[in-house]
Design a protein around this motif. Structure first.
Motif, mmCIF file in Angstrom:
data_model
loop_
_atom_site.group_PDB
_atom_site.id
_atom_site.type_symbol
_atom_site.label_atom_id
_atom_site.label_comp_id
_atom_site.label_asym_id
_atom_site.label_seq_id
_atom_site.Cartn_x
_atom_site.Cartn_y
_atom_site.Cartn_z
ATOM 1 N N ASN A 1 -1.674 -4.818 12.255
ATOM 2 C CA ASN A 1 -2.458 -3.615 12.004
ATOM 3 C C ASN A 1 -3.940 -3.963 11.942
ATOM 4 O O ASN A 1 -4.309 -5.126 11.722
ATOM 5 C CB ASN A 1 -2.006 -2.948 10.712
ATOM 6 N N THR B 1 -8.983 5.139 7.254
ATOM 7 C CA THR B 1 -8.783 3.982 6.381
ATOM 8 C C THR B 1 -7.911 2.917 7.027
ATOM 9 O O THR B 1 -8.198 1.724 6.914
ATOM 10 C CB THR B 1 -8.166 4.436 5.050
ATOM 11 N N TYR B 2 -6.834 3.318 7.675
ATOM 12 C CA TYR B 2 -5.884 2.360 8.244
ATOM 13 C C TYR B 2 -5.691 2.609 9.730
ATOM 14 O O TYR B 2 -5.969 3.709 10.233
ATOM 15 C CB TYR B 2 -4.518 2.475 7.552
ATOM 16 N N ASP C 1 -2.346 1.557 12.156
ATOM 17 C CA ASP C 1 -1.070 0.866 12.349
ATOM 18 C C ASP C 1 -0.890 0.498 13.815
ATOM 19 O O ASP C 1 -1.085 1.334 14.710
ATOM 20 C CB ASP C 1 0.085 1.759 11.910
ATOM 21 N N ASP D 1 -4.949 -7.322 10.104
ATOM 22 C CA ASP D 1 -5.031 -6.992 8.682
ATOM 23 C C ASP D 1 -4.624 -8.126 7.759
ATOM 24 O O ASP D 1 -4.816 -8.013 6.554
ATOM 25 C CB ASP D 1 -4.159 -5.771 8.372
ATOM 26 N N GLY E 1 -4.778 7.098 3.416
ATOM 27 C CA GLY E 1 -4.279 6.366 2.260
ATOM 28 C C GLY E 1 -3.419 7.243 1.368
ATOM 29 O O GLY E 1 -3.774 8.390 1.080
ATOM 30 N N ARG F 1 -4.481 -5.142 2.372
ATOM 31 C CA ARG F 1 -5.261 -4.149 1.662
ATOM 32 C C ARG F 1 -6.458 -4.699 0.917
ATOM 33 O O ARG F 1 -6.539 -5.852 0.562
ATOM 34 C CB ARG F 1 -4.365 -3.413 0.662
ATOM 35 N N VAL G 1 0.456 3.904 1.749
ATOM 36 C CA VAL G 1 0.314 4.734 2.950
ATOM 37 C C VAL G 1 1.680 5.081 3.536
ATOM 38 O O VAL G 1 2.563 4.237 3.599
ATOM 39 C CB VAL G 1 -0.518 3.984 4.005
ATOM 40 N N GLY H 1 -6.965 -1.978 10.238
ATOM 41 C CA GLY H 1 -7.625 -0.896 9.542
ATOM 42 C C GLY H 1 -9.118 -1.090 9.407
ATOM 43 O O GLY H 1 -9.692 -2.065 9.900
ATOM 44 N N ARG I 1 -4.041 5.945 13.773
ATOM 45 C CA ARG I 1 -4.936 6.088 12.631
ATOM 46 C C ARG I 1 -4.191 6.766 11.473
ATOM 47 O O ARG I 1 -3.506 7.774 11.671
ATOM 48 C CB ARG I 1 -6.176 6.883 13.022
ATOM 49 N N ARG J 1 -0.763 -4.154 4.893
ATOM 50 C CA ARG J 1 -1.955 -3.719 5.616
ATOM 51 C C ARG J 1 -3.155 -4.564 5.263
ATOM 52 O O ARG J 1 -4.273 -4.159 5.507
ATOM 53 C CB ARG J 1 -2.243 -2.244 5.321
ATOM 54 N N THR K 1 0.831 -1.186 0.000
ATOM 55 C CA THR K 1 0.000 0.000 0.000
ATOM 56 C C THR K 1 0.860 1.227 0.000
ATOM 57 O O THR K 1 2.020 1.180 0.375
ATOM 58 C CB THR K 1 -0.920 0.011 1.235
#
Length: 589
Positions: free
Chosen positions: A427, A72-73, A75, A416, A87, A584, A13, A429, A84, A582, A11
């Motif tokens: 993670n 969105t995510y 970590d 994730d 993206g 994704r 990010v 998300g 938080r 992540r 990703t």
């Protein structure tokens, strides 16, 4: 340029851009005995200002110019808790992300979670969260103009829309054509309309208006091609699916089915029937034949299945119940009754089969299996599908390559991703959290399956639901074998003992059978031995090192009651497999 069909390895990010840190959650948000805990999802929520204009507006925007959306995510932090994250790359000068802080996909699915929780528990907080998410979601929808009904995907933390994200995604701009996010808007608005229709008619009327606006955009695009067929890989495929995908279309079907249940107007039922017909047409294969009954997600490939298409069986079950269409039912049951046991026998719901399993396992894929099986149980009354749904739900509680829970009922967080070699991405998300909660809501609505999901880690099970057989805890055999599961011809779950054949001796015991315990189905008494699915090492091959060659086989009785074997090669775990930093979703496709 990134196509939504590309399965990327990571990703974009910015890992180092700190936004918000958090050290824990309020475990009290989970009611005693419930698996569903909305604490982590609520941690992801943030207030977002809505800057209305002629194209983008929403419910009561003048009186309430601030709504909510999930980051969105998230970590994982070394000392516990999460950070938080948005993206794309982070610009500290503008405070903007290359894509955005929030996205319509996660906003729509989070709204579904809160609507379902409100309907289940009557929680005033869940109702409030649902309303605010729906206000943000409809703000992202074009209310007028050439793209009326379509949706902008990304939104910055300060309320700025990002129609064209970096890296580039298709369609570009994101509200210039139908998309996954339009399908998910339809899903969220359909379920919300059904829930609010009698409880808040004014708000429900607004949701209905926006739902039909989105449907109108689809009628001008994919639905205008209804009845046309294409040829892909020498196979006839429907031409009227959203973005040529049964994956996106299935999520629209969920919303259409919910809407049609309470408001069966012909326009909606027609769209539901046409889209569901196209999704069902993507099912093919059967036991021993690729794709083993699965609904393939993309009309352009007969060799790819991915877990982002996992809502198809659930959608077909719900459409079949609304429309009374036996063909939709048949396609749904083939997917959950044939393909899902293949996944379970192959170490779980790997995110992509092309056609062999690859990539990490993520909550999206696991939840689709659980929800599809439990929807099939509701549709058919089958105890087998109910128990198989519990077995699939065990993924969240440790029945996965890591042997560790992927979901924590004390926090409501879902990891994730889980790699081939068992490494866990800690993670958590929005997408992982949402699909973990969708699975928990489904399990909470089916206590028998929920009990089984929490009990099977490292064990096998016996007995049918309601038969008194129950769940039994057996000895772990970590190094000596593996569990076997399957359904007989009537949808009754059967489960086998863990094989005792050690891998080093398997070449001399290629025909070894596991013994079966069948619940109340009576197959044992009748002398029938149901077919089952079994994964083990085959050391007879000289073309590859023994430890790197696996075969998957299905056993069914011949006329003399002996097994006949249907064999398919299964690839070994690949240490260089895709790394989902992540876990994704489609934003990176």
């Amino acid at each position: 340029m990134i196509s939504r069909r590309h399965l990327l390895q990571g990703t974009a990010v910015a890992a180092g851009a700190a936004v918000t840190t958090w050290g824990g959650v309020d475990a009290a948000q989970a009611a005693p005995g419930r698996l569903t805990n909305l604490a982590h999802l609520r941690f992801l929520l943030d207030e977002v200002p809505l800057r209305a204009d002629a194209v983008h507006t929403t419910w009561q925007v003048a009186q309430r110019p601030v709504a909510r959306a999930p980051w969105t995510y998230a970590d994982a932090l070394p000392g516990g808790g999460w950070k938080r994250v948005g993206g794309g790359s982070y610009d500290p000068v503008t405070g903007h992300w290359g894509q955005g802080a929030y996205n319509a996909d996660d906003i729509a699915r989070a709204a579904v979670v809160f609507v379902r929780d409100w309907e289940t528990t009557g929680s005033a907080q869940s109702r409030s969260d649902a309303v605010e998410l729906l206000r943000t979601l409809t703000f992202l929808q074009d209310a007028s103009g050439p793209y009326a009904g379509l949706v902008v995907l990304w939104l910055q933390a300060d309320g700025t829309l990002t129609p064209s994200a970096q890296p580039t995604e298709l369609p570009d701009p994101s509200d210039s054509d139908e998309s996954y996010w339009v399908a998910r808007l339809l899903w969220a608005l359909g379920e919300a309309y059904a829930a609010f229709r009698t409880r808040d008619p004014a708000f429900a009327g607004f949701l209905r208006e926006r739902f039909l606006l989105a449907l109108g955009a689809l009628e001008q695009r994919s639905l205008s091609r209804y009845g046309r067929w294409d040829i892909a890989d020498d196979v006839r495929v429907p031409s009227w699916l959203i973005q040529d995908g049964a994956d996106a279309t299935a999520e629209a079907v969920l919303g259409l089915a919910a809407f049609a249940t309470v408001d069966p107007q012909p326009r909606v039922r027609t769209a539901l029937s046409q889209y569901a017909e196209g999704v069902a047409a993507m099912g093919s294969g059967g036991t021993g034949t690729w794709p083993f009954g699965a609904v393939l997600p993309w009309t352009h490939s007969q060799s790819l299945w991915h877990a982002w298409g996992g809502e198809a069986p659930q959608a077909l079950c719900r459409a079949s119940a609304v429309l009374g269409d036996g063909g939709l039912r048949q396609a749904a049951l083939a997917d959950v009754g044939s393909f899902t046991p293949v996944l379970l026998a192959s170490r779980g719901p790997y995110n992509a089969w092309s056609p062999m399993p690859g990539e990490a396992q993520i909550a999206y894929g696991a939840e689709g299996r659980v929800s599809g099986l439990l929807a099939a149980a509701d549709l058919t009354g089958s105890a087998g599908f109910l128990q198989l749904g519990g077995l699939a739900g065990g993924w969240f509680f440790g029945a996965n390559p890591s042997g560790r829970p992927a979901y924590d009922p004390a926090t409501g967080a879902t990891v994730d991703g889980i790699e081939f070699d068992g490494r866990v991405n800690p993670n958590s998300g929005a997408e992982s959290t949402i699909h973990g909660l969708l699975a928990m809501l489904a399990l909470d609505a089916h206590p028998t399956a929920a009990a089984l999901a929490r009990s099977i880690t490292g064990y096998d099970c016996a007995g049918a639901a309601g038969s008194g057989g129950g769940v039994r805890r057996a000895r772990r055999r970590r190094s000596r074998g593996h569990a076997t599961v399957g359904l007989d011809g009537r949808g009754q779950l059967v489960s086998g003992r863990v094989c005792r054949c050690a891998t080093r001796r398997f070449g001399a015991r290629a025909g070894h059978r596991s013994r079966w315990r069948v619940g109340a189905s009576g197959d044992r008494a009748a002398g029938r031995r149901p077919g089952h699915e079994h994964l083990h090492r085959d050391r007879r091959s000289r073309s590859a090192p023994p430890a790197r060659h696996a075969r998957q086989w299905w056993a069914a009785p011949d006329r003399r009651g002996r097994d006949r074997r249907i064999v398919a090669t299964v690839p070994p775990p690949d240490p260089t497999a895709t790394r989902h930093s992540r876990g994704r979703d489609h934003h990176d496709r």
